[in-house]
Design a protein around this motif. Structure first.
Motif, short mmCIF file in Angstrom:
data_model
loop_
_atom_site.label_atom_id
_atom_site.label_comp_id
_atom_site.label_asym_id
_atom_site.label_seq_id
_atom_site.Cartn_x
_atom_site.Cartn_y
_atom_site.Cartn_z
N MET A 121 -44.76 77.39 23.46
CA MET A 121 -43.42 77.38 22.54
C MET A 121 -43.59 78.14 21.05
SD MET A 121 -42.32 73.73 20.48
CE MET A 121 -41.89 72.99 21.81
N LEU A 122 -42.62 78.73 20.83
CA LEU A 122 -42.37 79.59 19.57
C LEU A 122 -42.17 78.67 18.35
CD1 LEU A 122 -42.49 82.29 18.31
CD2 LEU A 122 -40.11 82.64 18.88
N LEU A 123 -42.64 78.59 17.43
CA LEU A 123 -42.22 77.68 16.33
C LEU A 123 -41.75 78.63 15.08
CD1 LEU A 123 -41.67 75.08 15.11
CD2 LEU A 123 -44.23 75.06 14.27
N LEU A 124 -40.58 78.43 14.70
CA LEU A 124 -40.03 79.30 13.50
C LEU A 124 -39.59 78.61 12.42
CD1 LEU A 124 -38.03 81.93 15.87
CD2 LEU A 124 -40.37 82.41 14.71
N THR A 125 -39.53 78.98 11.32
CA THR A 125 -39.07 78.28 10.31
C THR A 125 -37.75 79.29 9.63
OG1 THR A 125 -40.87 77.55 9.33
CG2 THR A 125 -39.35 77.55 7.50
N ARG A 126 -36.71 78.52 9.64
CA ARG A 126 -35.34 79.25 9.12
C ARG A 126 -34.79 78.16 7.98
NH1 ARG A 126 -34.50 83.79 10.13
NH2 ARG A 126 -36.43 83.68 9.05
N LYS A 127 -33.95 78.60 6.98
CA LYS A 127 -33.10 78.14 6.05
C LYS A 127 -31.69 78.18 6.49
CE LYS A 127 -36.42 79.60 2.51
NZ LYS A 127 -36.56 80.22 1.26
N SER A 128 -30.79 77.49 5.77
CA SER A 128 -29.65 77.38 6.00
C SER A 128 -29.09 78.75 5.97
CB SER A 128 -28.85 76.61 4.84
OG SER A 128 -27.36 76.25 5.41
N ASN A 129 -28.03 79.13 6.81
CA ASN A 129 -27.38 80.27 6.93
C ASN A 129 -28.37 81.42 7.50
OD1 ASN A 129 -24.83 79.12 6.01
ND2 ASN A 129 -25.68 79.53 3.85
N GLN A 130 -29.56 81.13 7.94
CA GLN A 130 -30.10 82.14 8.85
C GLN A 130 -30.13 82.04 10.42
OE1 GLN A 130 -34.16 81.57 7.07
NE2 GLN A 130 -33.80 83.09 5.58
N SER A 131 -30.44 82.82 10.94
CA SER A 131 -30.30 82.87 12.46
C SER A 131 -31.55 83.00 13.37
CB SER A 131 -29.34 83.77 13.23
OG SER A 131 -28.00 83.55 12.57
N ILE A 132 -31.53 82.99 14.56
CA ILE A 132 -32.53 83.42 15.50
C ILE A 132 -31.88 84.05 16.76
CG2 ILE A 132 -34.24 82.64 17.15
CD1 ILE A 132 -34.71 80.15 15.38
N MET A 133 -32.42 85.03 17.24
CA MET A 133 -31.64 85.67 18.36
C MET A 133 -32.43 85.46 19.60
SD MET A 133 -28.90 87.36 17.45
CE MET A 133 -28.52 88.12 18.91
N ILE A 134 -31.99 85.06 20.58
CA ILE A 134 -32.46 85.03 22.02
C ILE A 134 -31.83 85.98 23.04
CG2 ILE A 134 -32.94 83.58 24.19
CD1 ILE A 134 -32.63 81.04 22.23
N GLY A 135 -32.66 86.84 23.22
CA GLY A 135 -32.37 88.19 23.90
C GLY A 135 -31.17 88.83 22.81
N ASP A 136 -30.25 89.84 23.83
CA ASP A 136 -29.29 90.67 22.92
C ASP A 136 -28.04 89.45 23.00
OD1 ASP A 136 -30.66 92.66 22.73
OD2 ASP A 136 -30.16 93.52 24.54
N GLU A 137 -27.80 88.51 23.46
CA GLU A 137 -26.58 87.95 23.64
C GLU A 137 -26.53 86.48 22.88
OE1 GLU A 137 -26.02 88.34 27.73
OE2 GLU A 137 -24.61 89.72 27.30
N VAL A 138 -27.52 85.72 22.79
CA VAL A 138 -27.44 84.28 22.15
C VAL A 138 -28.09 84.53 20.86
CG1 VAL A 138 -28.47 82.11 22.46
CG2 VAL A 138 -27.95 83.55 24.48
N GLU A 139 -27.15 83.78 19.97
CA GLU A 139 -27.61 83.50 18.46
C GLU A 139 -27.64 82.23 18.06
OE1 GLU A 139 -26.59 85.12 13.90
OE2 GLU A 139 -25.19 85.90 15.70
N ILE A 140 -28.82 81.74 17.56
CA ILE A 140 -28.77 80.24 17.06
C ILE A 140 -28.82 80.40 15.45
CG2 ILE A 140 -30.12 78.17 17.04
CD1 ILE A 140 -29.61 78.90 19.89
#
Length: 76
Positions: free
Chosen positions: A1-20
């Motif tokens: 499992m990859l664990l990342l810390t993000r703040k409000s208005n920040q994103s994570i990309m999964i591949g080229d097509e999925v943005e969380i």
């Protein structure tokens, strides 16, 4: 499992097509947004597990066909 810390208005990309995106944080609740092509099904885990449970009881219906039918019903 990859664990990342993000703040409000920040994103994570999964591949080229999925943005969380983290839309907001209110106490213990985090509101997220998911941008993905329509061809990629996105479900809350409890909904996904229910679909899998129903699929196990059904015969002759594949997961891809079931998801495609669900997406078609949503588009109508």
């Amino acid at each position: 499992m990859l664990l990342l810390t993000r703040k409000s208005n920040q994103s994570i990309m999964i591949g080229d097509e999925v943005e969380i995106s983290v839309l907001s944080i209110m106490g213990e609740k985090v509101r997220i947004g998911i941008q993905a092509p329509r061809s990629i099904p996105v479900f809350r885990k409890e909904v996904y597990l229910e679909i899998q449970h129903e699929k196990a009881g059904a015969t002759g219906v594949g997961a891809r066909e079931e998801v495609s039918a669900a997406l078609q019903r949503l588009a109508e």
